[in-house]
Design a protein around this motif. Structure first.
Motif, PDB file in Angstrom:
ATOM      1  N   THR A  30     -56.087 113.564  14.755  1.00  0.00           N
ATOM      2  CA  THR A  30     -55.808 112.155  14.468  1.00  0.00           C
ATOM      3  C   THR A  30     -54.525 111.723  15.160  1.00  0.00           C
ATOM      4  O   THR A  30     -53.492 112.391  15.049  1.00  0.00           O
ATOM      5  N   TYR A  31     -54.605 110.615  15.874  1.00  0.00           N
ATOM      6  CA  TYR A  31     -53.429 110.021  16.515  1.00  0.00           C
ATOM      7  C   TYR A  31     -53.512 108.521  16.283  1.00  0.00           C
ATOM      8  O   TYR A  31     -54.394 107.848  16.827  1.00  0.00           O
ATOM      9  N   GLU A  32     -52.604 107.990  15.449  1.00  0.00           N
ATOM     10  CA  GLU A  32     -52.656 106.590  15.053  1.00  0.00           C
ATOM     11  C   GLU A  32     -54.048 106.290  14.505  1.00  0.00           C
ATOM     12  O   GLU A  32     -54.473 106.918  13.539  1.00  0.00           O
ATOM     13  N   LYS A  33     -54.800 105.397  15.146  1.00  0.00           N
ATOM     14  CA  LYS A  33     -56.154 105.115  14.662  1.00  0.00           C
ATOM     15  C   LYS A  33     -57.225 105.878  15.437  1.00  0.00           C
ATOM     16  O   LYS A  33     -58.424 105.740  15.161  1.00  0.00           O
ATOM     17  N   ASN A  34     -56.807 106.685  16.378  1.00  0.00           N
ATOM     18  CA  ASN A  34     -57.760 107.413  17.219  1.00  0.00           C
ATOM     19  C   ASN A  34     -58.152 108.748  16.589  1.00  0.00           C
ATOM     20  O   ASN A  34     -57.325 109.429  15.974  1.00  0.00           O
ATOM     21  N   ILE A  35     -59.396 109.128  16.798  1.00  0.00           N
ATOM     22  CA  ILE A  35     -59.896 110.424  16.325  1.00  0.00           C
ATOM     23  C   ILE A  35     -60.547 111.158  17.488  1.00  0.00           C
ATOM     24  O   ILE A  35     -61.339 110.580  18.250  1.00  0.00           O
ATOM     25  N   THR A  36     -60.205 112.414  17.654  1.00  0.00           N
ATOM     26  CA  THR A  36     -60.785 113.284  18.675  1.00  0.00           C
ATOM     27  C   THR A  36     -61.192 114.580  17.995  1.00  0.00           C
ATOM     28  O   THR A  36     -60.518 115.032  17.065  1.00  0.00           O
ATOM     29  N   TYR A  37     -62.277 115.175  18.449  1.00  0.00           N
ATOM     30  CA  TYR A  37     -62.729 116.448  17.885  1.00  0.00           C
ATOM     31  C   TYR A  37     -62.601 117.547  18.930  1.00  0.00           C
ATOM     32  O   TYR A  37     -62.839 117.322  20.126  1.00  0.00           O
ATOM     33  N   ILE A  38     -62.209 118.728  18.480  1.00  0.00           N
ATOM     34  CA  ILE A  38     -62.111 119.900  19.349  1.00  0.00           C
ATOM     35  C   ILE A  38     -62.954 121.019  18.746  1.00  0.00           C
ATOM     36  O   ILE A  38     -62.815 121.339  17.556  1.00  0.00           O
ATOM     37  N   GLY A 282     -46.932 117.645  17.731  1.00  0.00           N
ATOM     38  CA  GLY A 282     -46.882 116.691  16.630  1.00  0.00           C
ATOM     39  C   GLY A 282     -48.184 116.050  16.215  1.00  0.00           C
ATOM     40  O   GLY A 282     -48.180 115.128  15.387  1.00  0.00           O
ATOM     41  N   TYR A 283     -49.310 116.520  16.742  1.00  0.00           N
ATOM     42  CA  TYR A 283     -50.583 115.916  16.365  1.00  0.00           C
ATOM     43  C   TYR A 283     -51.084 116.469  15.038  1.00  0.00           C
ATOM     44  O   TYR A 283     -50.859 117.637  14.704  1.00  0.00           O
TER      45      TYR A 283
END
Length: 288
Positions: A30-38, A282-283
């Motif tokens: 999660t970064y601000e309103k963004n979502i990424t999957y790993i 920091g993510y």
């Protein structure tokens, strides 16, 4: 040998039966309103290793784009396969018999004979190239195939569903990491590979367990066995590539849209692993 880096860690990890675990090798960033999957993948699996943990499907459904290590279709072309074969050949013109000590060569010859092959077929291979072939032979003997690997399965699925596809590195960049693998440790590398053949089944079962559970400590323990023995190989195949990928992954995390980034599970763990590097920057990461 799947200690020689997951077919050189691809080259990395294998799958398990459909047992339920508390966690999976998939993380939500999660970064601000963004979502990424790993997601940590296994490049070679068998049909019975499916279905995969539910977390893969959860991340897939939420993502508009899938990012793999490289362009899977490009890596499957006859042109690239020819390049791969050339990369596995001797760089100095010497044959395996000229490069290896007599005892090492004879042990390799005995192994090839036991698998229905002749060492003369591999005369022009480099020691690292023939080790890769030994690993592939054993994996195929055990019923493992790229066709059932996480990467290929989700690449095909994404194309059918009209999702965007991209890679963290080009196929030529990926190939370059394998070109000089193990150079200088020729006899040690071959003997290490052959000696591990008898242990391969149990080793893979353990890799399957820690991979499916998303057990970073367990994955790191497995990877460390090769890192300690062949540090330069680990640097080229794992550490250097992690360092190349993280800035690219950061850009995706900060960009609009949701991506599902998939790469070999060996790249997840350890202080130089992608997960640790992202946390240090920091993510917020949440394991699914």
């Amino acid at each position: 040998m799947k200690r020689i880096f997951g077919v050189f860690l691809a080259v990395c990890f294998f799958a398990v039966s459909a047992v339920t675990y508390a966690a999976a090798p998939v993380w939500k960033v999660t970064y601000e309103k963004n979502i990424t999957y790993i997601g940590g993948t296994v490049h070679l699996l068998a049909a019975e290793d499916h279905p995969l943990p539910d977390a893969f499907e959860t991340a897939y459904k939420q993502s508009a784009s899938l990012i793999f290590e490289t362009d899977i279709d490009a890596a499957s072309t006859p042109e690239f396969q020819a390049k791969m074969m050339q990369a596995m050949m001797s760089k100095d013109g010497r044959t395996l018999k000229q490069t290896l000590k007599e005892d090492t060569y004879n042990k390799l010859s005995d192994y090839m004979s036991a698998r229905g092959s002749f060492i003369a077929q591999f005369a022009q291979f480099s020691p690292s190239g023939v080790c890769l072939m030994v690993a592939m032979m054993e994996l195929q003997f055990m019923g493992q195939s790229p066709e059932w690997g996480v990467d290929v399965v989700y690449s095909r699925k994404a194309k059918l569903d009209g999702k965007k596809l991209a890679g963290l590195e080009t196929v030529d960049e990926q190939l370059s990491f394998f070109t000089d693998m193990g150079q200088g440790d020729d006899d040690e590398l071959v003997l290490y590979t052959l000696n591990d053949i008898d242990k391969m089944k149990s080793y893979i079962q353990e890799l399957k367990r820690v991979w499916r559970a998303g057990d970073l400590a367990g994955i790191d323990t497995a990877v460390s066995q090769d890192k300690d023995k062949f540090p330069q190989m680990h640097k080229a195949l794992i550490a250097d590539r992690n360092n190349n990928w993280v800035p690219k992954i950061e850009k995706m995390i900060k960009a609009e849209g949701t991506e599902f980034i998939l790469f070999g599970a060996a790249h997840l763990s350890g202080k130089q692993g992608v997960i640790a590097q992202l946390k240090e920057r920091g993510y917020k990461l949440e394991q699914l």
